[in-house]
Design a protein around this motif. Structure first.
Motif, mmCIF file in Angstrom:
data_model
loop_
_atom_site.group_PDB
_atom_site.id
_atom_site.type_symbol
_atom_site.label_atom_id
_atom_site.label_comp_id
_atom_site.label_asym_id
_atom_site.label_seq_id
_atom_site.Cartn_x
_atom_site.Cartn_y
_atom_site.Cartn_z
ATOM 1 N N GLY A 61 4.514 7.928 -25.734
ATOM 2 C CA GLY A 61 5.865 7.608 -25.284
ATOM 3 C C GLY A 61 5.954 6.478 -24.279
ATOM 4 N N GLU A 62 5.675 6.786 -22.990
ATOM 5 C CA GLU A 62 5.841 5.809 -21.921
ATOM 6 C C GLU A 62 4.858 4.653 -22.080
ATOM 7 O OE1 GLU A 62 8.159 5.916 -19.793
ATOM 8 O OE2 GLU A 62 8.821 8.001 -19.647
ATOM 9 N N PRO A 63 5.204 3.473 -21.592
ATOM 10 C CA PRO A 63 4.238 2.369 -21.588
ATOM 11 C C PRO A 63 2.962 2.769 -20.864
ATOM 12 C CG PRO A 63 6.435 1.580 -21.031
ATOM 13 C CD PRO A 63 6.518 3.078 -21.066
ATOM 14 N N GLY A 64 1.829 2.354 -21.407
ATOM 15 C CA GLY A 64 0.538 2.761 -20.860
ATOM 16 C C GLY A 64 0.359 2.406 -19.403
ATOM 17 N N ASP A 65 0.807 1.212 -19.004
ATOM 18 C CA ASP A 65 0.663 0.789 -17.607
ATOM 19 C C ASP A 65 1.443 1.715 -16.675
ATOM 20 O OD1 ASP A 65 -0.909 -1.280 -18.423
ATOM 21 O OD2 ASP A 65 0.699 -2.789 -18.372
ATOM 22 N N TYR A 66 2.611 2.169 -17.137
ATOM 23 C CA TYR A 66 3.426 3.059 -16.311
ATOM 24 C C TYR A 66 2.699 4.383 -16.085
ATOM 25 C CZ TYR A 66 7.131 6.335 -15.057
ATOM 26 O OH TYR A 66 7.863 7.305 -14.433
ATOM 27 N N VAL A 67 2.087 4.912 -17.138
ATOM 28 C CA VAL A 67 1.374 6.186 -17.025
ATOM 29 C C VAL A 67 0.198 6.054 -16.065
ATOM 30 C CG1 VAL A 67 0.037 7.911 -18.269
ATOM 31 C CG2 VAL A 67 2.082 6.930 -19.316
ATOM 32 N N LYS A 68 -0.546 4.965 -16.162
ATOM 33 C CA LYS A 68 -1.697 4.779 -15.284
ATOM 34 C C LYS A 68 -1.259 4.619 -13.833
ATOM 35 C CE LYS A 68 -4.817 2.979 -18.813
ATOM 36 N NZ LYS A 68 -5.675 1.869 -19.284
ATOM 37 N N GLU A 69 -0.121 3.964 -13.619
ATOM 38 C CA GLU A 69 0.414 3.862 -12.255
ATOM 39 C C GLU A 69 0.748 5.249 -11.711
ATOM 40 O OE1 GLU A 69 3.746 1.271 -12.310
ATOM 41 O OE2 GLU A 69 2.566 -0.538 -12.727
ATOM 42 N N THR A 70 1.291 6.109 -12.577
ATOM 43 C CA THR A 70 1.615 7.477 -12.163
ATOM 44 C C THR A 70 0.353 8.234 -11.765
ATOM 45 O OG1 THR A 70 3.516 7.527 -13.654
ATOM 46 C CG2 THR A 70 2.684 9.645 -12.880
ATOM 47 N N VAL A 71 -0.700 8.093 -12.567
ATOM 48 C CA VAL A 71 -1.966 8.760 -12.273
ATOM 49 C C VAL A 71 -2.527 8.287 -10.943
ATOM 50 C CG1 VAL A 71 -4.345 9.090 -13.049
ATOM 51 C CG2 VAL A 71 -2.485 9.117 -14.710
ATOM 52 N N GLU A 72 -2.476 6.995 -10.708
ATOM 53 C CA GLU A 72 -3.000 6.439 -9.458
ATOM 54 C C GLU A 72 -2.144 6.858 -8.269
ATOM 55 O OE1 GLU A 72 -3.127 2.278 -10.193
ATOM 56 O OE2 GLU A 72 -4.873 2.388 -11.534
ATOM 57 N N HIS A 73 -0.818 6.910 -8.455
ATOM 58 C CA HIS A 73 0.080 7.268 -7.353
ATOM 59 C C HIS A 73 -0.216 8.670 -6.843
ATOM 60 C CE1 HIS A 73 3.759 7.495 -4.952
ATOM 61 N NE2 HIS A 73 3.969 8.679 -5.506
ATOM 62 N N PHE A 74 -0.463 9.594 -7.761
ATOM 63 C CA PHE A 74 -0.725 10.977 -7.366
ATOM 64 C C PHE A 74 -2.216 11.259 -7.198
ATOM 65 C CE2 PHE A 74 3.419 11.305 -9.553
ATOM 66 C CZ PHE A 74 4.156 11.896 -8.538
ATOM 67 N N ASP A 75 -3.046 10.204 -7.320
ATOM 68 C CA ASP A 75 -4.492 10.326 -7.115
ATOM 69 C C ASP A 75 -5.081 11.401 -8.019
ATOM 70 O OD1 ASP A 75 -6.924 9.627 -6.052
ATOM 71 O OD2 ASP A 75 -6.772 10.997 -4.345
ATOM 72 N N LEU A 76 -4.735 11.329 -9.311
ATOM 73 C CA LEU A 76 -5.167 12.332 -10.278
ATOM 74 C C LEU A 76 -6.324 11.799 -11.130
ATOM 75 C CD1 LEU A 76 -1.661 13.640 -11.392
ATOM 76 C CD2 LEU A 76 -3.301 14.777 -9.890
ATOM 77 N N ASN A 77 -7.404 11.428 -10.464
ATOM 78 C CA ASN A 77 -8.626 10.965 -11.141
ATOM 79 C C ASN A 77 -8.357 9.863 -12.164
ATOM 80 O OD1 ASN A 77 -10.830 12.643 -10.070
ATOM 81 N ND2 ASN A 77 -9.668 14.346 -10.940
ATOM 82 N N PRO A 78 -7.810 8.744 -11.741
ATOM 83 C CA PRO A 78 -7.492 7.674 -12.703
ATOM 84 C C PRO A 78 -8.710 7.141 -13.437
ATOM 85 C CG PRO A 78 -7.350 6.874 -10.433
ATOM 86 C CD PRO A 78 -7.488 8.367 -10.360
ATOM 87 N N ASP A 79 -9.899 7.239 -12.821
ATOM 88 C CA ASP A 79 -11.098 6.715 -13.463
ATOM 89 C C ASP A 79 -11.784 7.746 -14.352
ATOM 90 O OD1 ASP A 79 -10.757 4.295 -12.126
ATOM 91 O OD2 ASP A 79 -11.853 5.011 -10.364
ATOM 92 N N GLY A 80 -11.361 9.006 -14.237
ATOM 93 C CA GLY A 80 -12.047 10.050 -14.988
ATOM 94 C C GLY A 80 -11.338 10.477 -16.252
ATOM 95 N N ILE A 81 -10.063 10.130 -16.401
ATOM 96 C CA ILE A 81 -9.285 10.528 -17.574
ATOM 97 C C ILE A 81 -9.384 9.440 -18.642
ATOM 98 C CG2 ILE A 81 -6.978 11.079 -18.425
ATOM 99 C CD1 ILE A 81 -6.305 12.140 -15.649
ATOM 100 N N HIS A 82 -9.664 9.846 -19.858
ATOM 101 C CA HIS A 82 -9.693 8.909 -20.980
ATOM 102 C C HIS A 82 -8.281 8.749 -21.541
ATOM 103 C CE1 HIS A 82 -14.114 8.853 -21.276
ATOM 104 N NE2 HIS A 82 -14.031 10.123 -20.916
ATOM 105 N N PHE A 83 -7.863 7.512 -21.752
ATOM 106 C CA PHE A 83 -6.520 7.217 -22.225
ATOM 107 C C PHE A 83 -6.559 6.667 -23.651
ATOM 108 C CE2 PHE A 83 -5.982 7.209 -17.671
ATOM 109 C CZ PHE A 83 -4.740 7.789 -17.494
ATOM 110 N N LEU A 84 -5.774 7.272 -24.512
ATOM 111 C CA LEU A 84 -5.542 6.731 -25.846
ATOM 112 C C LEU A 84 -4.071 6.366 -25.917
ATOM 113 C CD1 LEU A 84 -6.294 6.062 -28.739
ATOM 114 C CD2 LEU A 84 -5.918 8.474 -29.336
ATOM 115 N N ASP A 85 -3.792 5.087 -25.826
ATOM 116 C CA ASP A 85 -2.411 4.617 -25.747
ATOM 117 C C ASP A 85 -1.904 4.240 -27.137
ATOM 118 O OD1 ASP A 85 0.023 3.715 -24.981
ATOM 119 O OD2 ASP A 85 -0.707 2.028 -23.769
ATOM 120 N N LEU A 86 -1.037 5.095 -27.669
ATOM 121 C CA LEU A 86 -0.424 4.829 -28.972
ATOM 122 C C LEU A 86 1.083 4.605 -28.836
ATOM 123 C CD1 LEU A 86 -2.289 7.553 -31.079
ATOM 124 C CD2 LEU A 86 -2.827 5.133 -30.876
#
Length: 493
Positions: A61-86
């Motif tokens: 759904g959401e743009p991939g960059d937006y989701v990654k910004e959300t992960v970083e904002h809440f400090d939810l392991n941005p480097d540990g989660i694998h992202f498949l952006d479709l």
């Protein structure tokens, strides 16, 4: 029923879920835009990374960059989660002319499914977040095909050992009833101007806490405040207890035949300025002397005002605060939802080992909750039942409007919640305004039926002997009645 639990790491949510999601099962989080569905799911993935698991976020759904910004904002392991952006991108828009002949389902489905499958097989993830799953609708030609693909994909993830959360945007225009039918668990998010709530409508093979639970999203992420679950109260066990809470005032303890029983609910009732809070704090002072901890929830006064007033009557509140035997929590209007307040209270009891809870200002308590519930009495009932079952003593100050005249203990029908009722009353005696104190009710024992003169001085509370020759005290205008023996003695003279 024996499946292991997979924690979500959302504070409070695992309590609602009886420990977390079931391992190798799936759950649907549904709600309106902005309810926090993605953030709930990202907490779930982040907890997996913290525990050495592989976590995969499939973004539809959401743009991939937006989701990654959300992960970083809440400090939810941005480097540990694998992202498949479709999710759709600007390249898709630029190449939109390619869609002039074939439908979206015909063009995208093969490569889309293939990429999903290969990614899952390569990573073998322990946790998967599919956000939102409703995008699958646009890859099928009919509802039957949609349901078939969803079931096939969920089975594929289950066979690969994954625990899955997928999200759905609930709306009147697009039903997701079929998704609720297909999934193992359903978490419903709701938002309005009065706050955010969640409830579980389905959880296969597991118990869960029913009812609506509050939640909030802050810079620290999501926190859920479960609805307080009252424990079981055994009145016979309460009646057998020998523990007494003394007020430290001999005359008051005489009224109470030694004090109030530990683990009971006591109302201290009276008009404004009568001394309800001061009287309640006497019991806390005595408990502090035994090393017991208390918490005071003030709905009408600031801690500074309480401390200043206590100093003026020689009540050592500041020493109790410094020693940690008392904490004062000021509750501002509409500051907490009912579940937020009861969660704070539960923490005080279970983590801080508080033995006395003082709710100072019943009217303020009700007013504080009226923005969130039409039945604050129901919240109070759950609180007192929980505290009783926990063996915690509860003291509630209750203001009545009548200064003198008709005697009333409570403004509304809440006296049935009380095990004990201690009341203070203004009276006119010899053209002066005085006060009396008495006991109306003690559910677990006997009490003195007489009234005693009550006064607050610079040295504290002073209570006199029983007013044996006064009549009509509760009307507010008592009269003096001579003893009949005295009358006969004068007649004989």
């Amino acid at each position: 029923m024996t499946a292991q639990r997979v924690p979500t790491s959302v504070p409070g949510l695992d309590d609602v879920l009886s420990g977390g999601l079931r391992e190798n099962h799936n759950a649907l989080i549904r709600g309106p835009p902005g309810a926090g569905k993605t953030i709930f799911g990202l907490h779930f993935l982040s907890d997996g990374v913290d525990n050495g698991e592989t976590a995969l976020y499939i973004n539809l759904g959401e743009p991939g960059d937006y989701v990654k910004e959300t992960v970083e904002h809440f400090d939810l392991n941005p480097d540990g989660i694998h992202f498949l952006d479709l999710s759709p991108s600007h390249e898709d828009f630029d190449e939109g002319e390619n869609y002039s002949v074939f439908s979206s389902a015909e063009v995208e489905q093969p490569s889309f499914i293939e990429e999903l499958r290969s990614t899952v097989e390569d990573l073998n993830p322990d946790r998967v977040l599919l956000d939102p799953i409703t995008e699958f609708r646009y890859l099928t030609t009919d509802e039957r095909q949609f349901r078939k693909q969803i079931l096939s994909f969920l089975d594929f993830l289950r066979d690969n050992g994954a625990t899955v959360i997928f999200t759905s945007q609930a709306s009147d225009s697009l039903s997701d009833d079929d998704l609720q039918f297909l999934t193992d668990a359903v978490i419903n998010l709701e938002t309005d101007i009065e706050g955010s709530t969640l409830h579980i409508s389905k959880f296969r093979g597991s118990s869960y806490q029913r009812g609506k639970h509050s939640y909030e999203i802050t810079d620290d992420g999501v926190t859920v405040f479960p609805k307080l679950q009252p424990g079981k109260w055994d009145p016979e066990q309460m009646a057998e207890t020998s523990d007494k809470l003394s007020s430290g005032i001999p005359e008051v303890d005489e009224l109470l035949k030694g004090g109030i029983d530990a683990g009971t609910v006591t109302f201290v009732s009276g008009p404004t300025g009568a001394g309800k809070t001061t009287t309640a704090l006497q019991f806390i002072k005595e408990a502090a002397g035994r090393g017991e901890r208390s918490v005071m929830y003030s709905f009408e006064e600031s801690p500074e005002t309480i401390q200043k007033r206590s100093r003026s009557i020689n009540l050592p509140i500041e020493a109790m605060l410094e020693q940690g035997t008392l904490s004062i929590e000021e509750i501002a209007p509409n500051e907490y939802t009912p579940n937020e307040f009861t969660s704070q209270l539960k923490t005080a009891v279970e983590d801080d080992e508080v033995r006395i809870v003082l709710i100072d200002g019943l009217q303020g308590f009700k007013q504080n909750l009226r923005g969130y519930t039409t039945e604050p009495e129901d919240v109070l009932l759950r609180i007192v039942r929980y505290l009783r079952a926990a063996g915690v003593s509860t003291i509630i100050t209750n203001e009545v409007s009548n200064i003198t005249g008709e005697f009333r203990v409570t403004e509304e029908s809440v006296s049935n919640l009380a095990d004990n009722i201690l009341y203070i009353r203004y009276v006119e005696m010899e053209s002066e305004l005085g006060k009396v104190i008495g006991v109306l009710k003690m559910r677990t024992g006997d009490f003195e039926r007489s009234l005693r003169e009550f006064e607050i001085t610079e040295y504290g509370i002073r209570v006199g002997d029983p007013l044996e020759h006064m009549q009509g005290i509760l009307t507010g205008t008592p009269s003096f009645q001579e003893d009949q023996n005295d009358e006969r003695s004068r007649d004989g003279d």
